[in-house]
Design a protein around this motif. Structure first.
Motif, short mmCIF file in Angstrom:
data_model
loop_
_atom_site.label_atom_id
_atom_site.label_comp_id
_atom_site.label_asym_id
_atom_site.label_seq_id
_atom_site.Cartn_x
_atom_site.Cartn_y
_atom_site.Cartn_z
N GLY A 119 -9.74 -38.27 15.20
CA GLY A 119 -9.37 -36.88 15.40
C GLY A 119 -10.11 -35.95 14.46
O GLY A 119 -10.79 -36.38 13.52
N PHE A 167 -0.25 -32.64 16.22
CA PHE A 167 -1.10 -33.67 15.63
C PHE A 167 -1.59 -33.27 14.24
O PHE A 167 -1.83 -32.10 13.96
N TRP A 220 -10.35 -35.47 22.71
CA TRP A 220 -10.80 -36.67 23.42
C TRP A 220 -12.17 -36.48 24.04
O TRP A 220 -12.94 -37.45 24.20
N CYS A 280 -9.81 -46.51 18.25
CA CYS A 280 -9.03 -45.31 17.96
C CYS A 280 -8.14 -45.53 16.74
O CYS A 280 -7.60 -46.63 16.53
N PRO A 327 -6.97 -34.62 18.64
CA PRO A 327 -7.72 -35.75 19.23
C PRO A 327 -9.09 -35.35 19.78
O PRO A 327 -10.05 -36.08 19.62
N PRO A 368 -4.90 -44.03 15.76
CA PRO A 368 -3.76 -43.17 16.11
C PRO A 368 -2.99 -42.67 14.90
O PRO A 368 -2.34 -41.62 14.97
N ILE A 424 -4.74 -39.47 13.72
CA ILE A 424 -4.61 -38.43 14.73
C ILE A 424 -3.19 -37.89 14.72
O ILE A 424 -2.96 -36.67 14.73
N SER A 425 -2.21 -38.79 14.66
CA SER A 425 -0.80 -38.39 14.76
C SER A 425 -0.29 -37.74 13.50
O SER A 425 0.33 -36.66 13.55
N VAL A 478 -0.45 -41.74 21.40
CA VAL A 478 -1.90 -41.67 21.17
C VAL A 478 -2.56 -43.01 21.48
O VAL A 478 -3.65 -43.05 22.06
N LYS A 535 -2.97 -43.40 25.23
CA LYS A 535 -4.03 -42.52 25.70
C LYS A 535 -5.41 -43.12 25.39
O LYS A 535 -6.31 -43.11 26.24
#
Length: 376
Positions: free
Chosen positions: A169, A178, A184, A201, A182, A203, A206-207, A216, A219
């Motif tokens: 992220g 977040f 994306w 990833c 992200p 997460p 990002i989170s 996340v 995704k």
């Protein structure tokens, strides 16, 4: 244009006993007991592919916990010896690389702050020359795909072929749920430029909040990322760094159990035929869209000529506001998100202004060139 990277497939340098590939461990190695105990619990889940731990922590402000330092490498060696899990650490200097490799660390990663500085990345790359070690490169803090690609290329040019990217992220001034947006689309862009480069990833970063990690993670897997890096601590409530984004090993196992794994393709002929039909329909619409956009630009050029002949400015804010409001509302009625419609219109508007500007300046550019020639 595709990136020219010399890389080996992920399966050649890391073995996942179960899907998805999972790298996990505490944000920071705090004590030997904490790290080793967490490692045993992660091993017992049967889910974890490799053990991660922060040894050197680049902190935003001085005075914050900056990692336990080199002694943590000895703790990692013990955790690896007792659990059999390969180990992974972040490196930010040539000295980090040398010490980690000397301690038998299996996987190195370049952090987001380091990726943002080409001098730092080059120092790390130089220290890696001659070593056959897997390296993962996190995206830079800011949404700059060129910096991310540049760091990956520098590491690859050093002879590292066991290479992966980590999507963690990006910083943003806009507040959201977040910790790091992200974005994306940037990770997808990298995947299209380097289809064979594994993307894992993160997460947790990002989170910034353990409650969002599952969302996340799903995704990321739905976007065909090759694995996850999730921070896990034996007791997150007392973690010295990033307590809110860490989960217990038991919670991690439960989270992974609730993820749905989907494949990028299928051997089902009926499914493939239906997908081919639907994709063919999209191709036809895309061709029509491009044709209509080209027609739109031709009209924009005619408008530019008319404005030039009548000394009218290129930009007319009231007209743009009218277009934006009307089309965004129309898009809403057709189930298009306002954000998407607005971005699409901005792209079209920018290109229209560019073309009209060229028309406005045609005579001026020719006059300037003629004036230069007369003074030669």
């Amino acid at each position: 244009m595709k990136l020219n990277l010399n890389i080996q497939p992920l399966s050649s340098w890391i073995t996942a006993t179960k899907e998805p590939l999972l790298i996990s461990g505490p944000c920071s190695a705090e004590t030997e007991d904490q790290l080793v105990a967490t490692a045993h619990l992660l091993k017992n889940t049967g889910r974890v592919t490799a053990l991660r731990a922060g040894i050197w922590k680049p902190r935003t402000r001085p005075g914050e916990f900056e990692g336990i330092g080199s002694i943590g490498l000895e703790w990692l060696k013990r955790a690896k010896a007792e659990t059999g899990l390969p180990t992974a650490v972040e490196v930010a200097t040539a000295k980090h690389v040398e010490e980690a490799l000397a301690a038998g660390v299996d996987i190195l990663w370049v952090g987001a702050r380091s990726t943002a500085n080409p001098f730092t990345v080059q120092e790390i790359a130089d220290a890696l020359k001659g070593h056959d070690v897997p390296v993962m490169v996190k995206n830079p803090v800011n949404p700059d795909i060129s910096l991310w690609i540049g760091a990956i290329e520098r590491i690859n040019n050093a002879g590292i072929t066991k290479l992966a990217a980590i999507h963690r992220g990006f910083s943003s001034y806009e507040k959201s749920a977040f910790r790091n947006e992200p974005m994306w689309d940037i990770a997808i862009h990298l995947k299209t430029l380097a289809p064979h480069l594994p993307i894992i990833c993160d997460p947790s970063h990002i989170s910034g909040n353990r409650d969002l990690i599952g969302y996340v993670s799903q995704k990321a897997l739905d976007l065909d990322m090759q694995g996850l890096m999730i921070e896990s601590h034996i007791d997150p409530s007392v973690a010295w760094t990033d307590a809110k984004q860490q989960v217990t090993p038991a919670a991690l196992s439960d989270l992974i159990d609730h993820l749905t794994l989907r494949k990028p393709d299928t051997n089902n002929a009926q499914v493939n035929d239906k997908l081919a039909e639907l994709r063919n329909n999209i191709d036809k619409i895309d061709d029509l869209l491009i044709q209509k956009i080209a027609e739109r630009m031709k009209i924009a050029e005619q408008i530019g000529t008319y404005k030039k002949e009548n000394n009218i400015t290129i930009l007319q804010v009231n007209r743009w506001d009218e277009i934006l409001n009307k089309r965004v509302n129309y898009g809403k009625a057709l189930k298009l998100s306002p954000d998407f419609t607005e971005k699409l219109l901005e792209l079209l508007h920018t290109e229209s202004i560019r073309r009209q500007t060229e028309i406005m300046n045609e005579g001026q550019a020719a006059g300037q060139q003629a004036e230069k020639l007369t003074h030669v």
